[in-house]
Design an enzyme around this catalytic site. Structure first.
Site, mmCIF file in Angstrom:
data_model
loop_
_atom_site.group_PDB
_atom_site.id
_atom_site.type_symbol
_atom_site.label_atom_id
_atom_site.label_comp_id
_atom_site.label_asym_id
_atom_site.label_seq_id
_atom_site.Cartn_x
_atom_site.Cartn_y
_atom_site.Cartn_z
ATOM 1 C CE LYS A 27 6.212 25.688 10.170
ATOM 2 N NZ LYS A 27 6.911 24.688 11.313
ATOM 3 N NE ARG A 73 6.075 21.147 6.478
ATOM 4 C CZ ARG A 73 4.648 21.333 7.155
ATOM 5 N NH1 ARG A 73 4.491 22.214 6.541
ATOM 6 N NH2 ARG A 73 4.865 20.817 8.305
ATOM 7 N NE ARG A 89 1.696 21.372 17.483
ATOM 8 C CZ ARG A 89 1.830 21.360 16.836
ATOM 9 N NH1 ARG A 89 1.961 22.488 16.129
ATOM 10 N NH2 ARG A 89 2.488 20.024 15.755
ATOM 11 N NE ARG A 140 -0.816 18.681 14.057
ATOM 12 C CZ ARG A 140 -0.102 19.470 13.415
ATOM 13 N NH1 ARG A 140 0.547 21.005 13.363
ATOM 14 N NH2 ARG A 140 0.968 18.854 12.485
HETATM 15 P P1 AMP Z 1 1.860 21.304 9.302
HETATM 16 O O1 AMP Z 1 0.472 21.591 11.017
HETATM 17 O O2 AMP Z 1 2.452 23.063 8.915
HETATM 18 O O3 AMP Z 1 2.708 20.272 11.219
HETATM 19 O O4 AMP Z 1 1.600 20.504 8.527
HETATM 20 C C1 AMP Z 1 1.100 19.015 9.044
HETATM 21 C C2 AMP Z 1 1.465 17.957 8.263
HETATM 22 O O5 AMP Z 1 0.701 18.379 6.257
HETATM 23 C C3 AMP Z 1 2.282 17.543 7.177
HETATM 24 O O6 AMP Z 1 4.067 17.179 8.193
HETATM 25 C C4 AMP Z 1 2.728 17.086 5.562
HETATM 26 O O7 AMP Z 1 2.217 16.296 5.779
HETATM 27 C C5 AMP Z 1 1.283 18.062 5.783
HETATM 28 N N1 AMP Z 1 1.972 19.349 4.888
HETATM 29 C C6 AMP Z 1 1.930 21.114 5.062
HETATM 30 N N2 AMP Z 1 2.135 21.703 4.437
HETATM 31 C C7 AMP Z 1 2.113 21.106 3.456
HETATM 32 C C8 AMP Z 1 3.242 21.191 2.237
HETATM 33 N N3 AMP Z 1 3.478 22.746 2.313
HETATM 34 N N4 AMP Z 1 3.832 20.517 1.439
HETATM 35 C C9 AMP Z 1 3.688 19.102 1.360
HETATM 36 N N5 AMP Z 1 2.756 19.168 2.742
HETATM 37 C C10 AMP Z 1 2.576 19.279 3.947
#
Ligand code: AMP
Length: 230
Positions: free
Chosen positions: A23, A98, A137, A170
């Site tokens: 994504k 999400r 990654r 990360r």
């Molecule tokens: P991502 O970079 O999208 O993989 O997000 C990393 C982390 O941020 C996730 O594992 C969640 O802990 C938090 N996070 C990101 N987007 C959301 C969302 N829309 N709702 C809740 N937690 C989020």
């Protein structure tokens, strides 16, 4: 890309799919193509964490263990971000919504601003490949460019091709945390696939194809306006 040939997006696009589906990589390309903001809630939250804001301090332990941050935190952040003028021609949402409450709230926000229905691009990836994608990654510390040490390595190990920035892993791309993130996706985010499919807003995209061909397919969907028919 030639500005004169740039098409107008004019709507909200949601990139939906499990962690590691591509994504972020795709959102960067597509947002750049249309000249609209790429809104990644994960990036926004990581920004809060790195600046040690009160929101970041609340979110960090939750993110570190791979769980979802509470809806109200994310919703406030997104509502504020969407309201900024740079999103007037549309935006690409990556990692949001999400949960069902987030999706319902987003519907309300978009309706209140007289936006049409969003287009939801669902990245379909074989679950067996997600672990490899996530553990491999690496992200540029300067420009945020995304690499994969197995499948999309940089020309020089550990350095970004674009700006030479250090490539970092990360904190939540460790195997034990990945399992928790994938479980959170299945339990809380997967229901959104049905939610949007029922409303005829969702298009499946083969996320296993090469990145450039995935981008081509997404641009085709967004550029032709035929997404409902596919
Ligand atoms: P991502 O970079 O999208 O993989 O997000 C990393 C982390 O941020 C996730 O594992 C969640 O802990 C938090 N996070 C990101 N987007 C959301 C969302 N829309 N709702 C809740 N937690 C989020």
């Amino acid at each position: 890309m030639d500005e004169a040939h740039r098409q107008t997006l004019g709507r909200a696009v949601i990139f939906l799919g499990p962690p590691g589906a591509g994504k972020g990589t795709q959102a960067k390309q597509v947002a750049k193509y249309f000249g609209v903001p790429h809104l990644s809630t994960g990036d926004m939250l990581r920004d809060h964490v790195s600046h040690d804001t009160p929101l970041g301090r609340r979110a960090k332990p939750i993110m570190d263990r791979g769980d979802l941050v509470p809806d109200e935190i994310v919703l406030d952040m997104v509502a504020e971000r969407i309201a900024r003028p740079d999103g007037a021609n549309g935006f690409v949402l990556d990692g949001f919504p999400r949960t069902l409450p987030q999706a319902e709230k987003l519907d309300q926000i978009l309706q209140a601003r007289s936006w049409g229905k969003p287009v939801v691009v669902h990245f379909v990836v074989d679950p067996a490949h997600l672990l490899r994608r996530l553990t491999g990654r690496r992200t540029c510390a300067i420009g945020g460019e995304i690499y994969n040490i197995y499948d999309q390595p940089p020309r020089v190990a550990g350095r970004c091709d674009n700006d030479g920035g250090e490539l970092i892993q990360r904190a939540d791309d460790q195997e034990e945390v990945i399992a928790e993130r994938l479980a959170a996706y299945e339990a809380q985010t997967r229901p959104l696939v049905d939610y949007y499919r029922r409303q005829g807003m969702l298009v499946d995209v083969d996320g296993m194809a090469l990145p450039a061909s995935v981008t081509g397919r997404v641009l085709e969907i967004l550029g032709t306006g035929q997404q409902a028919a596919r």
